[in-house]
Design a protein around this motif. Structure first.
Motif, mmCIF file in Angstrom:
data_model
loop_
_atom_site.group_PDB
_atom_site.id
_atom_site.type_symbol
_atom_site.label_atom_id
_atom_site.label_comp_id
_atom_site.label_asym_id
_atom_site.label_seq_id
_atom_site.Cartn_x
_atom_site.Cartn_y
_atom_site.Cartn_z
ATOM 1 N N UNK A 64 0.840 -1.184 0.191
ATOM 2 C CA UNK A 64 -0.014 -0.083 0.072
ATOM 3 C C UNK A 64 1.033 1.059 -0.021
ATOM 4 N N UNK A 65 2.307 1.055 0.123
ATOM 5 C CA UNK A 65 2.913 2.403 0.303
ATOM 6 C C UNK A 65 2.937 3.014 1.540
ATOM 7 N N UNK A 66 3.199 4.360 1.654
ATOM 8 C CA UNK A 66 3.537 5.044 2.780
ATOM 9 C C UNK A 66 2.468 4.855 3.945
ATOM 10 N N UNK A 67 2.765 4.363 5.122
ATOM 11 C CA UNK A 67 1.563 4.270 6.096
ATOM 12 C C UNK A 67 1.028 5.779 6.760
ATOM 13 N N UNK A 68 -0.045 5.886 6.524
ATOM 14 C CA UNK A 68 -0.512 7.229 6.945
ATOM 15 C C UNK A 68 -1.427 7.072 8.221
ATOM 16 N N UNK A 69 -1.147 7.611 9.355
ATOM 17 C CA UNK A 69 -1.772 7.548 10.604
ATOM 18 C C UNK A 69 -2.506 9.013 10.660
ATOM 19 N N UNK A 70 -3.482 9.073 11.625
ATOM 20 C CA UNK A 70 -4.191 10.375 12.190
ATOM 21 C C UNK A 70 -4.417 9.938 13.734
ATOM 22 N N UNK A 71 -4.248 11.163 14.467
ATOM 23 C CA UNK A 71 -4.390 11.074 15.881
ATOM 24 C C UNK A 71 -5.177 12.419 16.640
ATOM 25 N N UNK A 72 -5.743 11.969 17.540
ATOM 26 C CA UNK A 72 -6.339 13.201 17.788
ATOM 27 C C UNK A 72 -6.082 13.680 19.180
ATOM 28 N N UNK A 141 8.464 8.944 9.758
ATOM 29 C CA UNK A 141 9.542 7.903 10.134
ATOM 30 C C UNK A 141 10.176 7.590 8.644
ATOM 31 N N UNK A 142 11.382 7.954 8.628
ATOM 32 C CA UNK A 142 11.946 7.856 7.600
ATOM 33 C C UNK A 142 12.280 6.275 7.108
ATOM 34 N N UNK A 143 12.524 5.574 8.081
ATOM 35 C CA UNK A 143 12.683 3.957 7.881
ATOM 36 C C UNK A 143 11.894 3.378 8.765
ATOM 37 N N UNK A 144 11.755 1.783 8.513
ATOM 38 C CA UNK A 144 11.070 0.815 9.442
ATOM 39 C C UNK A 144 11.359 0.983 10.700
ATOM 40 N N UNK A 159 9.811 8.314 2.767
ATOM 41 C CA UNK A 159 9.517 7.785 4.007
ATOM 42 C C UNK A 159 8.424 6.733 4.308
ATOM 43 N N UNK A 160 8.434 5.930 5.205
ATOM 44 C CA UNK A 160 7.819 4.889 5.413
ATOM 45 C C UNK A 160 6.468 5.174 6.146
ATOM 46 N N UNK A 161 6.378 6.203 7.027
ATOM 47 C CA UNK A 161 5.218 6.452 7.737
ATOM 48 C C UNK A 161 5.142 8.017 7.918
ATOM 49 N N UNK A 162 3.563 8.485 7.875
ATOM 50 C CA UNK A 162 3.588 9.847 8.271
ATOM 51 C C UNK A 162 2.247 10.096 9.472
ATOM 52 N N UNK A 163 2.559 10.439 10.381
ATOM 53 C CA UNK A 163 1.393 10.504 11.493
ATOM 54 C C UNK A 163 1.243 11.963 11.581
ATOM 55 N N UNK A 164 -0.344 12.165 11.318
ATOM 56 C CA UNK A 164 -0.717 13.653 11.451
ATOM 57 C C UNK A 164 -1.583 13.819 12.975
ATOM 58 N N UNK A 165 -1.577 14.949 13.659
ATOM 59 C CA UNK A 165 -2.271 15.332 14.830
ATOM 60 C C UNK A 165 -3.442 16.435 14.595
ATOM 61 N N UNK A 166 -4.473 15.880 14.918
ATOM 62 C CA UNK A 166 -5.508 16.954 14.795
ATOM 63 C C UNK A 166 -6.135 17.393 16.069
ATOM 64 N N UNK A 167 -6.402 18.648 16.233
ATOM 65 C CA UNK A 167 -7.000 19.099 17.366
ATOM 66 C C UNK A 167 -8.675 18.681 17.497
#
Length: 221
Positions: A64-72, A141-144, A159-167
């Motif tokens: 699936x490519x880069x792992x995209x995550x979202x957190x509250x 996350x540049x690498x695993x 990059x292998x992962x991107x995590x975004x923080x939302x209010x």
């Protein structure tokens, strides 16, 4: 120095940013006792070694490519101080509510889905009850096997992962229903900075991301 020469901190912010801009940075938080905390069936943990977890991430990346995550980032008031809501697993691991996006899913839709499934299930279970605000920051996350960084190093092309923080803005009352093998805790915001050994690098950086806001604690005299 006389009292007339001392400017209130709020006035300083207003003079620096302009009254209309300051108004947009106010954030309402409500007392913890206005919320109900219940439990539901436990969610099995993935018992795996570090090597297994890295291999799973590599397989998912290949598919699936880069792992995209979202957190509250959600706040409540307790003892006249802002507290951050955190999920605790295995009595030791702290996490912000959220998780991985599905392929092609938007940040907002994915975060609402995760919150609806992990913290609260409405009539439709579609997460429409959650009010997702601005994105506070992004972590990469540049690498695993590497840690997450609050920036993307210029030499990293894939990059292998991107995590975004939302209010996420909470209403004055809400039911939180969490799995029995998880805890939803209200942690004082003042205890989190620089405490990365307990809360991890992302959570320990949340208070700094919130420093531009003026908290309006509803219900306090």
């Amino acid at each position: 120095m006389g009292e007339e020469a001392v400017m209130d901190a709020t006035e300083v912010i207003r003079h620096q940013n302009g009254s209309s801009n300051h108004q947009s940075l106010e954030f309402d938080i409500y007392p913890l006792n206005g919320y109900y905390f219940g439990s539901t069936n436990a969610i099995p943990f993935k018992d795996e070694t570090l090597a297994d977890r890295i291999q799973r991430k590599k397989s998912n990346y290949a598919a699936h490519g880069i792992r995209n995550c979202v957190e509250a980032v959600m706040l409540v008031e307790l003892f006249k101080h802002p507290h951050l809501l955190l999920l605790q697993e295995r009595n030791s691991i702290f996490k912000l509510p959220g998780g991985r996006l599905r392929p092609g899913e938007s940040d907002i839709d994915g975060l609402k889905r995760k919150l609806a499934s992990k913290l609260y299930v409405g009539e439709n279970g579609d997460g429409a009850e959650w009010e997702v605000g601005e994105c506070l920051g992004m972590w990469w996350r540049p690498d695993f096997e590497t840690l997450l960084y609050p920036y993307l190093p210029p030499n990293v092309k894939s990059p292998k992962e991107c995590t975004k923080l939302y209010l996420v803005k909470l209403p004055g009352s809400r039911k939180f229903i969490v799995p029995k093998n998880h805890k939803l805790l209200a942690v004082p915001l003042c205890q989190i900075p620089e405490n990365h050994k307990t809360y991890g690098t992302i959570i320990s950086g949340v208070p700094q991301l919130l420093s531009k806001f003026s908290f309006n604690m509803i219900g306090l005299e």
